[in-house]
Design a protein around this motif. Structure first.
Motif, PDB file in Angstrom:
ATOM      1  N   ASP A 339       0.815  -1.216   0.000  1.00  0.00           N
ATOM      2  CA  ASP A 339       0.000   0.000   0.000  1.00  0.00           C
ATOM      3  C   ASP A 339       0.851   1.269   0.000  1.00  0.00           C
ATOM      4  O   ASP A 339       0.379   2.334   0.397  1.00  0.00           O
ATOM      5  CB  ASP A 339      -0.925   0.019   1.231  1.00  0.00           C
ATOM      6  N   THR A 340       2.106   1.166  -0.456  1.00  0.00           N
ATOM      7  CA  THR A 340       3.016   2.316  -0.411  1.00  0.00           C
ATOM      8  C   THR A 340       3.456   2.720  -1.798  1.00  0.00           C
ATOM      9  O   THR A 340       3.858   1.882  -2.617  1.00  0.00           O
ATOM     10  CB  THR A 340       4.251   1.988   0.450  1.00  0.00           C
ATOM     11  N   LEU A 341       3.386   4.029  -2.063  1.00  0.00           N
ATOM     12  CA  LEU A 341       3.958   4.633  -3.261  1.00  0.00           C
ATOM     13  C   LEU A 341       5.322   5.208  -2.907  1.00  0.00           C
ATOM     14  O   LEU A 341       5.510   5.749  -1.813  1.00  0.00           O
ATOM     15  CB  LEU A 341       3.050   5.748  -3.796  1.00  0.00           C
ATOM     16  N   VAL A 342       6.275   5.109  -3.851  1.00  0.00           N
ATOM     17  CA  VAL A 342       7.635   5.579  -3.592  1.00  0.00           C
ATOM     18  C   VAL A 342       8.052   6.550  -4.689  1.00  0.00           C
ATOM     19  O   VAL A 342       7.833   6.287  -5.882  1.00  0.00           O
ATOM     20  CB  VAL A 342       8.630   4.401  -3.525  1.00  0.00           C
ATOM     21  N   TRP A 343       8.615   7.667  -4.285  1.00  0.00           N
ATOM     22  CA  TRP A 343       9.239   8.611  -5.215  1.00  0.00           C
ATOM     23  C   TRP A 343      10.696   8.750  -4.810  1.00  0.00           C
ATOM     24  O   TRP A 343      11.012   8.976  -3.631  1.00  0.00           O
ATOM     25  CB  TRP A 343       8.560   9.976  -5.151  1.00  0.00           C
ATOM     26  N   VAL A 344      11.633   8.631  -5.770  1.00  0.00           N
ATOM     27  CA  VAL A 344      13.074   8.720  -5.490  1.00  0.00           C
ATOM     28  C   VAL A 344      13.705   9.694  -6.473  1.00  0.00           C
ATOM     29  O   VAL A 344      13.440   9.632  -7.686  1.00  0.00           O
ATOM     30  CB  VAL A 344      13.752   7.336  -5.611  1.00  0.00           C
ATOM     31  N   GLY A 345      14.526  10.591  -5.977  1.00  0.00           N
ATOM     32  CA  GLY A 345      15.220  11.516  -6.870  1.00  0.00           C
ATOM     33  C   GLY A 345      15.750  12.728  -6.134  1.00  0.00           C
ATOM     34  O   GLY A 345      15.748  12.790  -4.899  1.00  0.00           O
ATOM     35  N   ARG A 346      16.247  13.715  -6.899  1.00  0.00           N
ATOM     36  CA  ARG A 346      16.677  14.998  -6.344  1.00  0.00           C
ATOM     37  C   ARG A 346      15.458  15.880  -6.145  1.00  0.00           C
ATOM     38  O   ARG A 346      14.610  15.995  -7.036  1.00  0.00           O
ATOM     39  CB  ARG A 346      17.672  15.709  -7.272  1.00  0.00           C
ATOM     40  N   VAL A 347      15.366  16.520  -5.010  1.00  0.00           N
ATOM     41  CA  VAL A 347      14.227  17.388  -4.718  1.00  0.00           C
ATOM     42  C   VAL A 347      14.500  18.759  -5.320  1.00  0.00           C
ATOM     43  O   VAL A 347      15.404  19.481  -4.882  1.00  0.00           O
ATOM     44  CB  VAL A 347      13.989  17.491  -3.204  1.00  0.00           C
ATOM     45  N   GLU A 348      13.715  19.120  -6.338  1.00  0.00           N
ATOM     46  CA  GLU A 348      13.833  20.400  -7.011  1.00  0.00           C
ATOM     47  C   GLU A 348      12.518  20.697  -7.720  1.00  0.00           C
ATOM     48  O   GLU A 348      11.714  19.783  -7.957  1.00  0.00           O
ATOM     49  CB  GLU A 348      14.996  20.394  -8.000  1.00  0.00           C
ATOM     50  N   PRO A 349      12.251  21.953  -8.072  1.00  0.00           N
ATOM     51  CA  PRO A 349      10.954  22.303  -8.668  1.00  0.00           C
ATOM     52  C   PRO A 349      10.606  21.505  -9.921  1.00  0.00           C
ATOM     53  O   PRO A 349       9.432  21.216 -10.170  1.00  0.00           O
ATOM     54  CB  PRO A 349      11.093  23.795  -8.967  1.00  0.00           C
ATOM     55  N   ALA A 350      11.608  21.153 -10.743  1.00  0.00           N
ATOM     56  CA  ALA A 350      11.320  20.435 -11.986  1.00  0.00           C
ATOM     57  C   ALA A 350      10.695  19.065 -11.730  1.00  0.00           C
ATOM     58  O   ALA A 350      10.050  18.503 -12.631  1.00  0.00           O
ATOM     59  CB  ALA A 350      12.589  20.274 -12.814  1.00  0.00           C
TER      60      ALA A 350
END
Length: 599
Positions: A339-350
């Motif tokens: 039941d988990t969604l994952v987002w991975v990356g650099r945190v920036e406006p784009a």
């Protein structure tokens, strides 16, 4: 084979662009020798040092782009006239002074975008009023090439052009080109601050002209030059080809002209237009002179074609990912939390995490037990401010729920970084959820999606950059800036575990087939052999009577075996351009290079 690897702001430095894939390429082709010619971008980058170099890196020479070297050269009257003529011709091409339109390396400036695809895919800067369209002018391309190589020959004759390119004469020459009949409107409207900004940038970009890298004991001794990016990194390869005939291979994972549009949307029109013209013209010249041009994806390849690259020279070579860290997770289809969604990356406006948070609010209405893990570090000060904004938004959208499925005070959105006890590596981040989400509005080649695919995770992504090309039917793709569509795709996968498993397995198989280090190395190795097989023999060895020796350079000279046994000596690393004398040993245990007679 001996390859001259040309980099800008990357390998062999610890930080920077193209560091990882260059290191993997050099180590993967241990049977060949590499001479690295690196342009550094900052003092901090140089202070951080280099990555450990493998034994087949024979030589490293560096030069800074972040500071101007004082060459102490005073040009004579004839040299000054040559400089004004060559630099004036280059400036006239950038201003479009010979015609009515500005040319961006085979692209004309117009008021409306006309590049295929949406704004995010084409990379058009919002509000820029500049687009890529039209074909290249052979005459304008020849004028740019003649001016560029004329400056290079003048730099070689005079020992450098750093002072001339920074002089008031260069600014005045640029101003005359902007005011000349036929110059495009943006150039005619350039003010003094605009002219100074453009002149400063062009001087920095042309600093490789003043380096002493192009003689027979430098790039003239390699079998081919491989530019690891576009832009300034290509210049040493162009000059080596011009002066000594060394063939050139150009690799771009991001086209510099597109990057210019994306990173300078708010610059004054004159600055934006003139620098776009410079990037485009330099790219077109590199594509024309290169034997092979490789793109990291079809999206970049379309940009290269628009900038004048011959389709017959183009090859697509995907970035190579090391699949080993993701093997354990990929081989086990079970996830930590379905039941988990994952987002991975650099945190920036784009990355548009704001749309992701609004989409997750819709997901929670339909799947109340769902959680969202945002895993990544902020990119610079702008990223840190954006992360703070996203934390505030998450707190507003999901206040503490005393009566919900979670305990009181437990927000369903978490912000984490890789490296802690719970998520020690990237594979652990992907393994912690059932679906990986990408919500970007601008994207090049989405490495995070490839990592998720290697972990056997199904993905929901926005249709930007090379996303569709990477996914290839193994995930769901939605329009950017559309939280409703993003939410619906996530809910569809959360409710269908069999579909998740099927798409995840297909994604892993696709990633292992197309996006591994092994396929990347093999593709470049094949390109190297193709180029060298077509390249004419450039180094002729003469006997005592002055006649050429037909078998002076036998095939065995390129076999990585030391036929001679010279006395051991430390390998030297030469730094920089004219006036630099900072040779220093790298490792005392490195075998000495073979004598010139054995090459």
């Amino acid at each position: 084979m001996r390859i001259g690897l040309l980099t800008e702001g990357g390998y062999p430095y610890v930080s920077g662009d193209a560091r990882l894939w260059c290191d993997r390429l050099v180590r993967g082709l241990a049977q060949h020798e590499f001479d690295v010619y690196a342009l550094s971008r900052s003092q901090d980058q140089e202070d951080e040092g280099w990555v450990p170099l493998p034994p087949n890196v024979r030589r490293v020479r560096t030069a800074p782009l972040w500071m101007a070297e004082d060459d102490d050269m005073v040009l004579g009257r004839r040299a000054r006239r040559r400089f004004r003529e060559c630099f004036g011709e280059l400036a006239a091409v950038l201003c479009g002074a010979s015609g009515g339109s500005s040319v961006l390396g085979g692209a004309s400036v117009s008021g409306d975008a006309s590049f295929s695809g949406d704004a995010s895919a084409s990379g058009r800067a919002p509000g820029s009023g500049v687009s890529v369209s039209g074909g290249t002018s052979t005459r304008e391309a020849d004028r740019f090439a003649n001016a560029l190589y004329g400056l290079a020959e003048l730099a070689r004759d005079e020992g450098g052009l750093a002072g001339a390119l920074r002089s008031e004469s260069a600014v005045r020459t640029l101003e005359r080109a902007c005011r000349a009949p036929g110059a495009h409107r943006a150039a005619r409207e350039a003010r003094v601050p605009d002219l100074l900004a453009v002149a400063t940038y062009v001087e920095r970009a042309l600093r490789p002209l003043s380096l002493d890298w192009y003689e027979d004991n430098g790039l003239g001794a390699v079998d081919l030059c491989h530019a690891a990016s576009g832009g300034t990194a290509v210049l040493p390869g162009l000059l080596a080809r011009h002066f000594t005939g060394v063939p050139l291979l150009v690799t771009e994972y991001g086209v510099r002209l597109r990057t210019h549009y994306l990173t300078a949307p708010d610059a004054p029109p004159a600055v934006r237009s003139l620098l776009a013209a410079f990037h485009g013209r330099l790219a077109a010249e590199a594509y024309t002179r290169a034997e092979i041009v490789t793109a990291g994806n079809t999206h970049a390849r379309r940009w290269q074609e628009r900038c004048g690259a011959d389709r017959g020279k183009l090859r697509t070579v995907y970035p190579g990912m090391d699949a080993r860290p993701f093997a354990e997770v990929g081989d086990s289809p079970d996830c930590a939390d379905p039941d988990t969604l994952v987002w991975v990356g650099r945190v920036e406006p784009a990355k548009d995490l704001v749309s992701l948070l609004h989409a997750f609010a819709e997901v929670r209405k339909r799947q109340p037990r769902t959680r969202l893990r945002i895993v990544g570090a902020p990119a610079g000060a702008e990223g840190a401010a954006y992360l703070g904004h996203c934390r505030t938004l998450a707190a507003q959208l999901f206040p503490d729920e005393a009566d919900g499925p979670h305990a009181a005070g437990d927000n369903p959105v978490s912000f984490e970084e890789i490296g802690g006890p719970e998520l020690p590596g990237a594979a652990d981040a992907y393994a912690s959820g059932a679906v990986t989400v990408l919500s970007s509005v601008v994207e090049g080649f989405p490495l995070s999606l490839v990592e998720a695919m290697l972990c056997g995770r199904v993905t929901v992504s926005t249709d930007v950059g090379a996303v569709t090309e990477v996914i290839g039917g193994t995930g769901l793709v939605v329009p950017p800036r559309n939280p409703q569509a993003l939410a619906e795709a996530c809910v569809a996968l959360l409710r269908d575990p069999e579909r998740r498993a099927r798409l995840g397995a297909a994604a892993r198989a696709r990633a292992l087939e197309l996006f591994t280090v092994e396929q990347n190395i093999e593709a470049f190795h094949g390109s190297y052999l193709e180029i060298v097989s077509r390249a004419p023999i450039r180094r002729v060895v003469l006997d005592e009577a002055g006649a050429p020796l037909p078998f002076a350079v036998p095939a065995e000279a390129h076999v990585p075996v030391r036929w001679a046994d010279p006395s051991p000596s430390p390998r030297l690393v030469a730094r920089g351009g004219p006036g630099w004398a900072t040779d220093k040993p790298v490792r005392a245990t490195t075998p000495a290079p073979a004598p010139e007679g054995a090459r």
